[in-house]
Structures are given as C-alpha cells and as structure tokens.
Design an enzyme around this catalytic site. Structure first.
Site, mmCIF file in Angstrom:
data_model
loop_
_atom_site.group_PDB
_atom_site.id
_atom_site.type_symbol
_atom_site.label_atom_id
_atom_site.label_comp_id
_atom_site.label_asym_id
_atom_site.label_seq_id
_atom_site.Cartn_x
_atom_site.Cartn_y
_atom_site.Cartn_z
ATOM 1 N N GLY A 1 6.356 -10.545 -1.544
ATOM 2 C CA GLY A 1 5.647 -11.717 -1.030
ATOM 3 C C GLY A 1 6.036 -12.988 -1.758
ATOM 4 O O GLY A 1 6.614 -13.919 -1.182
ATOM 5 N N GLY B 1 6.338 -4.369 -3.888
ATOM 6 C CA GLY B 1 5.815 -3.124 -4.454
ATOM 7 C C GLY B 1 6.157 -1.947 -3.548
ATOM 8 O O GLY B 1 6.545 -0.873 -4.017
#
Ligand code: ADP
Ligand code: MG
Length: 396
Positions: free
Chosen positions: A352, A375
C-alpha cells in the site's frame, strides 16, 4: 493457477459479489493519493460487465475497527471509480440489516455498485458467518480480485466462499502467476528489499525469504529492530522488542549454508518527527540518544544501488523511510529509480504505502509487476498460498 478463475465460472447475466482492493491513501479526507489499485481492478470489472453481470463490489479502507467512521468512507472511491469506468456507480451504505433484497431490487441490471467500507462492521475481520451470509446475499457468484487482503481470513475473503461459487478475478490470477514466476527458478541474483513499519508481520517472513533470495536489503522502520539486535545505539528509533530475538537469529545465519545475506543500513538520516526538524546523517551504530532514524543514508544508497543494479530478479515491499515527509523520502525514491533502471531484471514491487511512495509514473513502464499486496506478497512467497486463495474452489 490451480484455482477457479472467472473464466471457469458461468457468469452470464448473474449478480456478482466481487472483493476488490480499494484501500487507497486519502489526503484531506477525500483526495485519493494513488489510484493504481482502483485502475488495476478495471479489467475484471469490464470483463464481468461484458458478461451482462450486475456488480456489487466489496472493499475496505483503513482501520475503522468495526464501527462506521466518516473519514474511512469509500464515497471518494465511488466517485473516482465512476470517472475511471465512465459509468455511474451506485453506493450502498447499509447492508447488514437484511436489506440485500431491497437494494438488489433497486439497482439496474448490468450496473456497478460499491458497498460501504466492510470494516465498518465487526463481523468482517472476525469472519463472522452471519455477516458473511449477509454479504453473500448480494451475489450469485463470488469473485475475489483482492490479492492484498488474501492473507487475512475475513468474511469477505474466506467467509463468503461458504455460500457462493467462487473464483479468482483477472488481477488476482495475474498476481499469483507473476509472483510464482519470480520465486520458482528465478534468474539470479534474486534480491529482496524489505522496509516499512510492520515489524511484527514482516520480520518473521524474513526467515523463509533467506532460503530463496541471494541478498535481502533491509531498510525503513524494520531496519531499526535489526540495528537493535546488533546492540547498536539507535536513539529513539522505533524498535519492536518482541522481534529483536528473531532478528538476532537471522543475522547469525546471514550468508551461511546457502542462505541470503542480510544487508542493513550503514548510515541513516535522523530527525525528530514531533519537532519537525531534519538533523542529518549518522552512522547506523551510533545514533544520538534523542534522534529517530527516519531514512537510509547516502552510504547505504550506494551499497543498495550496486546490489539492485546487479540483480536479475527483484522483489520489493516497504518504503525505506518516512517518505510522507519529503526530507525522508530520498531513500525510497532512490530505490525506485534503481529498480526501474535495472532493465535486465524481472521486478515486482508491492504494498500500500510502497505504491503511494512511487515518485514517477514512468517507473511503472520498466517495473514488471506492481502488486496490490505487500504483506500478502511476502506471505505468499513464504507459504505458496494464502487463506483467501485457498478458499477458492479448485478448477476441474
Ligand atoms: P506497505 O504498506 O508498503 O506494506 P508498511 O505498511 O509496512 O508498508 O509501512 C509503511 C510505513 O512505514 C510508511 O507510512 C512509512 O512512513 C513508514 N516508515 C518507513 N520507514 C520508517 C522509519 N524509518 N521510521 C518511521 N516510519 C517509517
Ligand atoms: Mg501499509
């Protein structure tokens, strides 16, 4: 991929509940910092619209922690999606009180409708079956196109697959294929770059990355925990105390028995966020008591640049510094440039904030794949699958 995709499912004129990743950064509460994630969902949306489907899109934004909070509303995303698609997008604000039938009846066939932030409801992150059922009521088919949240077993990634036939969207399929390509029989050297802030989730993944990569460059807030593990004086830099032991263990194994070499910053840019002042460069082993390391320093840039320049496969997640302030953005911008300029490598960049930090659109032309997941990408590399992917039916 060995899972069903939207090309394996009968879709004609059906209602589709699609999980998308619209977790964008918002500035001043409404300005979208980076719309790459929204743009990347368009091919799947257009494919489904082409099949006559009526779309209900489910997404989350930020961490509202189970209750409605206006600053985390997806309304700005709805507006932007309308512009990108060139077609009206409906907005459904309340979908738990058994209103599915009513809102389904009120939308036009072949329309696009965005549900308000999933995480306004506690049932989403708890993967509550009741909540999943209410969500599932919107579709006759479930499509998951949100790679970036597939590492979470939530109602909208795993729960809904109990109630609907499910398959991967075009973006999810592409993400899985390209990341798999980068890690199975990679061209070497394989260089992994990790940074960012989430030490508790990212440090544990470094162990398995060490079995695959040739070098792992560690920057960002994550590096501070490693510097602490070396007993360096790191001032007020943020350390995750629970991860220091793991970091020590990884450092001890670095470069041995075929494991990747861990490369830490040799110097850092220090400052003080509250006092808003830039203080300068310090060696990583000797940061002053009241200083915070907020970016990688110039010597580190040279080392990282050389290793990135010689790489044949590059996987990067996590900014190198507190890039939201321009004085600490140099490290991240430099790494972007180094990755983009290495045209001989297969490169994947994801996450992000990592994508928000992209300094120049043109870098996207030479980076091979931009992943919506940070992640999720690292966890996929470790495990070869993710809960949200596992939950999709196998293709037959
Ligand atoms: P991603 O979303 O790309 O996976 P993370 O969520 O792990 O990345 O972390 C991103 C955040 O890490 C950014 O907001 C950035 O400001 C912060 N960060 C990076 N380096 C540092 C640092 N040295 N000190 C404090 N914060 C940092
Ligand atoms: Mg993040």
């Amino acid at each position: 991929m060995d899972k069903k995709t939207i090309r394996d499912i009968s879709l004609k004129n059906k209602r589709v509940l699609a999980r998308v990743d619209y977790n964008v950064s918002l500035f001043d509460g409404f300005r979208i910092g980076d719309d790459l994630r929204i743009k990347q969902s368009l091919p799947t949306l257009r494919y489904l619209l082409g099949k006559g489907c009526t779309l209900f899109l489910a997404a989350h934004l930020g961490r509202p922690e189970g209750k409605p909070q206006p600053k985390f509303s997806l309304k700005p995303v709805q507006k932007h999606l309308q512009t990108l698609l060139g077609k009206p997008v409906g907005f459904i604000t309340d979908y738990v009180d058994d209103k599915a039938d009513k809102s389904i009846a009120s939308v036009k066939p072949n329309s696009v409708n965005l549900l308000e932030n999933l995480r306004f409801y506690p049932g989403e992150e708890k993967n509550d079956p009741e909540f999943a059922k209410k969500l599932a009521a919107y579709g006759e088919v479930f499509v998951n196109d949100a790679f970036g949240v597939c590492h979470r077993a939530h109602a909208s990634t795993v729960g809904v697959t109990q109630f609907l036939p499910a398959g991967a969207g075009l973006l999810l399929e592409k993400e899985v294929e390209l990341i798999t390509k980068a890690i199975t029989h990679p061209q070497r050297p394989l260089v992994v770059i990790v940074g960012g802030a989430k030490a508790e989730t990212k440090i544990p993944l470094i162990g398995s990355l060490m079995n695959k990569a040739d070098s792992i460059l560690i920057g960002g807030g994550l590096a501070d925990t490693f510097l602490k593990a070396k007993n360096y004086d790191i001032g007020i830099s943020q350390v995750n105390p629970a991860m220091v032991g793991k970091a020590k263990q990884f450092l001890a194994a670095s470069g041995k028995n075929g494991k990747a070499k861990l490369i830490l910053p040799a110097d850092v840019i220090v400052g003080h966020l509250d006092r808003g002042k830039l203080f300068g460069v310090e060696p990583a082993q000797d940061i002053q008591d009241d200083m915070d390391s907020l970016d990688i320093g110039p010597k580190t840039l040279v080392t990282f640049g050389k290793i990135i320049g010689a790489a044949r496969t590059i996987i990067w997640n996590g900014p190198m510094g507190y890039f939201e302030r321009p004085e600490y953005a140099t490290g991240t911008e430099f790494v972007y440039q180094a990755v983009a300029e290495n045209r001989d490598s297969f490169s994947i960049v994801g996450g992000g904030e990592t994508l928000t930090a992209l300094p120049k659109e043109e870098y996207l032309e030479t980076i091979d794949h931009v992943s919506t997941g940070g992640g999720a990408m690292l966890e996929f590399i470790e495990k070869g699958t993710l809960p949200g992917i596992k939950a999709l039916q196998k293709s037959s």
